[in-house]
Motif scaffolding. Structure first.
Motif, PDB file in Angstrom:
ATOM      1  N   PRO A 254      -4.618   9.354  -2.496  1.00 43.78           N
ATOM      2  CA  PRO A 254      -3.810   8.213  -2.950  1.00 43.78           C
ATOM      3  C   PRO A 254      -3.849   7.012  -2.018  1.00 43.78           C
ATOM      4  O   PRO A 254      -3.791   5.872  -2.481  1.00 43.78           O
ATOM      5  CB  PRO A 254      -2.392   8.799  -3.040  1.00 43.78           C
ATOM      6  CG  PRO A 254      -2.418  10.002  -2.157  1.00 43.78           C
ATOM      7  CD  PRO A 254      -3.804  10.553  -2.279  1.00 43.78           C
ATOM      8  N   GLU A 255      -3.966   7.249  -0.683  1.00 47.60           N
ATOM      9  CA  GLU A 255      -3.985   6.116   0.240  1.00 47.60           C
ATOM     10  C   GLU A 255      -5.206   5.230   0.017  1.00 47.60           C
ATOM     11  O   GLU A 255      -5.118   4.004   0.085  1.00 47.60           O
ATOM     12  CB  GLU A 255      -3.967   6.610   1.696  1.00 47.60           C
ATOM     13  CG  GLU A 255      -2.644   7.225   2.141  1.00 47.60           C
ATOM     14  CD  GLU A 255      -2.492   8.667   1.652  1.00 47.60           C
ATOM     15  OE1 GLU A 255      -3.496   9.246   1.165  1.00 47.60           O
ATOM     16  OE2 GLU A 255      -1.378   9.207   1.769  1.00 47.60           O
ATOM     17  N   LYS A 256      -6.347   5.860  -0.246  1.00 51.20           N
ATOM     18  CA  LYS A 256      -7.562   5.080  -0.495  1.00 51.20           C
ATOM     19  C   LYS A 256      -7.468   4.329  -1.817  1.00 51.20           C
ATOM     20  O   LYS A 256      -7.856   3.158  -1.919  1.00 51.20           O
ATOM     21  CB  LYS A 256      -8.780   5.996  -0.506  1.00 51.20           C
ATOM     22  CG  LYS A 256      -9.128   6.587   0.856  1.00 51.20           C
ATOM     23  CD  LYS A 256     -10.396   7.416   0.785  1.00 51.20           C
ATOM     24  CE  LYS A 256     -10.752   7.992   2.152  1.00 51.20           C
ATOM     25  NZ  LYS A 256     -11.992   8.806   2.102  1.00 51.20           N
ATOM     26  N   VAL A 257      -6.958   4.997  -2.836  1.00 53.06           N
ATOM     27  CA  VAL A 257      -6.827   4.358  -4.150  1.00 53.06           C
ATOM     28  C   VAL A 257      -5.791   3.242  -4.089  1.00 53.06           C
ATOM     29  O   VAL A 257      -5.944   2.198  -4.729  1.00 53.06           O
ATOM     30  CB  VAL A 257      -6.451   5.397  -5.219  1.00 53.06           C
ATOM     31  CG1 VAL A 257      -6.258   4.726  -6.575  1.00 53.06           C
ATOM     32  CG2 VAL A 257      -7.515   6.479  -5.316  1.00 53.06           C
ATOM     33  N   ALA A 258      -4.727   3.446  -3.305  1.00 51.24           N
ATOM     34  CA  ALA A 258      -3.631   2.473  -3.248  1.00 51.24           C
ATOM     35  C   ALA A 258      -4.118   1.094  -2.837  1.00 51.24           C
ATOM     36  O   ALA A 258      -3.737   0.085  -3.445  1.00 51.24           O
ATOM     37  CB  ALA A 258      -2.558   2.962  -2.280  1.00 51.24           C
ATOM     38  N   SER A 259      -4.948   1.023  -1.801  1.00 50.17           N
ATOM     39  CA  SER A 259      -5.409  -0.290  -1.344  1.00 50.17           C
ATOM     40  C   SER A 259      -6.238  -0.989  -2.417  1.00 50.17           C
ATOM     41  O   SER A 259      -6.173  -2.220  -2.569  1.00 50.17           O
ATOM     42  CB  SER A 259      -6.218  -0.150  -0.054  1.00 50.17           C
ATOM     43  OG  SER A 259      -7.360   0.662  -0.257  1.00 50.17           O
TER      44      SER A 259
ATOM     45  N   ASP B 108       0.833  -1.209   0.000  1.00 56.93           N
ATOM     46  CA  ASP B 108       0.000   0.000   0.000  1.00 56.93           C
ATOM     47  C   ASP B 108       0.864   1.255   0.000  1.00 56.93           C
ATOM     48  O   ASP B 108       0.571   2.225  -0.721  1.00 56.93           O
ATOM     49  CB  ASP B 108      -0.915   0.017   1.225  1.00 56.93           C
ATOM     50  CG  ASP B 108      -2.069  -0.977   1.121  1.00 56.93           C
ATOM     51  OD1 ASP B 108      -2.259  -1.548   0.031  1.00 56.93           O
ATOM     52  OD2 ASP B 108      -2.760  -1.184   2.132  1.00 56.93           O
ATOM     53  N   ARG B 109       1.930   1.264   0.805  1.00 57.67           N
ATOM     54  CA  ARG B 109       2.803   2.441   0.861  1.00 57.67           C
ATOM     55  C   ARG B 109       3.464   2.696  -0.481  1.00 57.67           C
ATOM     56  O   ARG B 109       3.565   3.842  -0.928  1.00 57.67           O
ATOM     57  CB  ARG B 109       3.869   2.254   1.943  1.00 57.67           C
ATOM     58  CG  ARG B 109       3.355   2.392   3.370  1.00 57.67           C
ATOM     59  CD  ARG B 109       4.513   2.525   4.349  1.00 57.67           C
ATOM     60  NE  ARG B 109       5.383   1.356   4.335  1.00 57.67           N
ATOM     61  CZ  ARG B 109       5.207   0.292   5.111  1.00 57.67           C
ATOM     62  NH1 ARG B 109       4.175   0.242   5.946  1.00 57.67           N
ATOM     63  NH2 ARG B 109       6.041  -0.721   5.060  1.00 57.67           N
ATOM     64  N   LEU B 110       3.927   1.625  -1.117  1.00 57.91           N
ATOM     65  CA  LEU B 110       4.580   1.782  -2.414  1.00 57.91           C
ATOM     66  C   LEU B 110       3.601   2.317  -3.453  1.00 57.91           C
ATOM     67  O   LEU B 110       3.918   3.240  -4.210  1.00 57.91           O
ATOM     68  CB  LEU B 110       5.153   0.432  -2.865  1.00 57.91           C
ATOM     69  CG  LEU B 110       5.890   0.424  -4.201  1.00 57.91           C
ATOM     70  CD1 LEU B 110       7.069   1.381  -4.180  1.00 57.91           C
ATOM     71  CD2 LEU B 110       6.365  -0.991  -4.521  1.00 57.91           C
ATOM     72  N   ALA B 111       2.395   1.755  -3.483  1.00 56.87           N
ATOM     73  CA  ALA B 111       1.382   2.218  -4.434  1.00 56.87           C
ATOM     74  C   ALA B 111       1.006   3.666  -4.162  1.00 56.87           C
ATOM     75  O   ALA B 111       0.875   4.479  -5.083  1.00 56.87           O
ATOM     76  CB  ALA B 111       0.145   1.323  -4.358  1.00 56.87           C
ATOM     77  N   ALA B 112       0.850   4.019  -2.892  1.00 55.09           N
ATOM     78  CA  ALA B 112       0.470   5.389  -2.535  1.00 55.09           C
ATOM     79  C   ALA B 112       1.551   6.380  -2.940  1.00 55.09           C
ATOM     80  O   ALA B 112       1.251   7.508  -3.369  1.00 55.09           O
ATOM     81  CB  ALA B 112       0.205   5.495  -1.036  1.00 55.09           C
ATOM     82  N   THR B 113       2.819   5.985  -2.823  1.00 52.34           N
ATOM     83  CA  THR B 113       3.923   6.863  -3.205  1.00 52.34           C
ATOM     84  C   THR B 113       3.865   7.201  -4.691  1.00 52.34           C
ATOM     85  O   THR B 113       4.008   8.362  -5.097  1.00 52.34           O
ATOM     86  CB  THR B 113       5.277   6.201  -2.879  1.00 52.34           C
ATOM     87  OG1 THR B 113       5.361   6.000  -1.470  1.00 52.34           O
ATOM     88  CG2 THR B 113       6.432   7.073  -3.335  1.00 52.34           C
ATOM     89  N   VAL B 114       3.632   6.166  -5.505  1.00 53.72           N
ATOM     90  CA  VAL B 114       3.542   6.392  -6.948  1.00 53.72           C
ATOM     91  C   VAL B 114       2.316   7.232  -7.292  1.00 53.72           C
ATOM     92  O   VAL B 114       2.389   8.177  -8.093  1.00 53.72           O
ATOM     93  CB  VAL B 114       3.494   5.043  -7.704  1.00 53.72           C
ATOM     94  CG1 VAL B 114       3.276   5.267  -9.195  1.00 53.72           C
ATOM     95  CG2 VAL B 114       4.774   4.260  -7.470  1.00 53.72           C
ATOM     96  N   LEU B 115       1.184   6.925  -6.672  1.00 57.61           N
ATOM     97  CA  LEU B 115      -0.053   7.661  -6.951  1.00 57.61           C
ATOM     98  C   LEU B 115       0.064   9.120  -6.515  1.00 57.61           C
ATOM     99  O   LEU B 115      -0.442  10.022  -7.196  1.00 57.61           O
ATOM    100  CB  LEU B 115      -1.231   6.986  -6.248  1.00 57.61           C
ATOM    101  CG  LEU B 115      -1.594   5.582  -6.755  1.00 57.61           C
ATOM    102  CD1 LEU B 115      -2.580   4.924  -5.799  1.00 57.61           C
ATOM    103  CD2 LEU B 115      -2.145   5.635  -8.166  1.00 57.61           C
ATOM    104  N   THR B 116       0.729   9.368  -5.400  1.00 55.48           N
ATOM    105  CA  THR B 116       0.928  10.738  -4.928  1.00 55.48           C
ATOM    106  C   THR B 116       1.755  11.532  -5.930  1.00 55.48           C
ATOM    107  O   THR B 116       1.440  12.686  -6.254  1.00 55.48           O
ATOM    108  CB  THR B 116       1.638  10.750  -3.558  1.00 55.48           C
ATOM    109  OG1 THR B 116       0.809  10.082  -2.604  1.00 55.48           O
ATOM    110  CG2 THR B 116       1.898  12.173  -3.086  1.00 55.48           C
TER     111      THR B 116
END
Length: 206
Positions: free
Chosen positions: A146-151, A131-139
């Motif tokens: 991004p945190e909600k989308v990441a999951s 989730d952290r990795l996905a949120a970093t890219v989305l941000t």
């Protein structure tokens, strides 16, 4: 002389291979020692219980996975103009990783965590890392919340990778599904969304 850290890594690698081949039930100290090429005493020295073995094996897999994807993201950071390019990269990475025992092993461990409370903390740490990795890219791409989308992205990727492992299919479904998610995740007025322009899969002519 083999260093303790190297022995530990060989044991973990052997555990992942065994789980991928025969599931958690196939993990025995004797088989681990044989697969890793170490003494039986080395297995019990480094890991006192099977729960320790399973937990460390799962955490090791995800640590290596997130490190690899993180390095790839850093190398290509300046090349991403929009989320669709990230999606295409994910598809390329997924397509380059054929289903094998070490790719199946994490899913076996996640399922086992549902039955073993001692493994659930490790599983939660693994999902949090994704989730952290996905949120970093989305941000970096300017995606709202991004945190909600990441999951959701992580759940979709893992679900479709499980489907690919079960059916032997390629990454095409993964790319298509992520592109559909892209339509709802891109910033307002983002590239490719102007004038209702459809998002096209990689390689499809404009």
């Amino acid at each position: 002389m083999t260093r303790p850290a190297e022995t530990r890594q060989r044991i973990i690698a052997a555990v992942l291979r065994i789980i991928g081949d025969d599931g958690v039930a196939g993990v025995t100290n004797r088989r681990i020692a044989q697969q890793a090429g170490v003494s039986l005493g080395s297995v019990t020295y480094h890991f006192a219980t099977q729960q320790d073995l399973l937990r460390e094996s799962l955490l090791h897999f995800v640590s290596e996975e997130t490190r690899h994807i993180g390095e790839l993201a850093r190398r290509t950071e300046g090349e991403f103009a929009d989320l669709r390019q990230v999606v295409r990269l994910v598809g390329e990475v997924a397509g380059a990783m054929p289903p094998d025992s070490e790719r199946i092993a994490p899913y076996e461990l996640y399922l086992h965590a549902g039955r073993d409370p001692e493994l659930r903390t490790a599983a939660a740490e693994c999902f949090a890392a994704y989730d952290r990795l996905a949120a970093t890219v989305l941000t970096a791409l300017g995606v709202a919340e991004p945190e909600k989308v990441a999951s959701a992205v992580v759940g979709l990727v893992m679900g479709l990778k499980l489907r690919a492992l079960a059916t032997g299919s390629d990454a095409e479904h993964l790319v298509d599904a992520l592109l559909m998610l892209t339509r709802g995740a891109e910033p307002a007025g983002g590239a490719g969304s102007a004038a209702g322009e459809p998002v096209r899969p990689a390689g499809e002519p404009g």
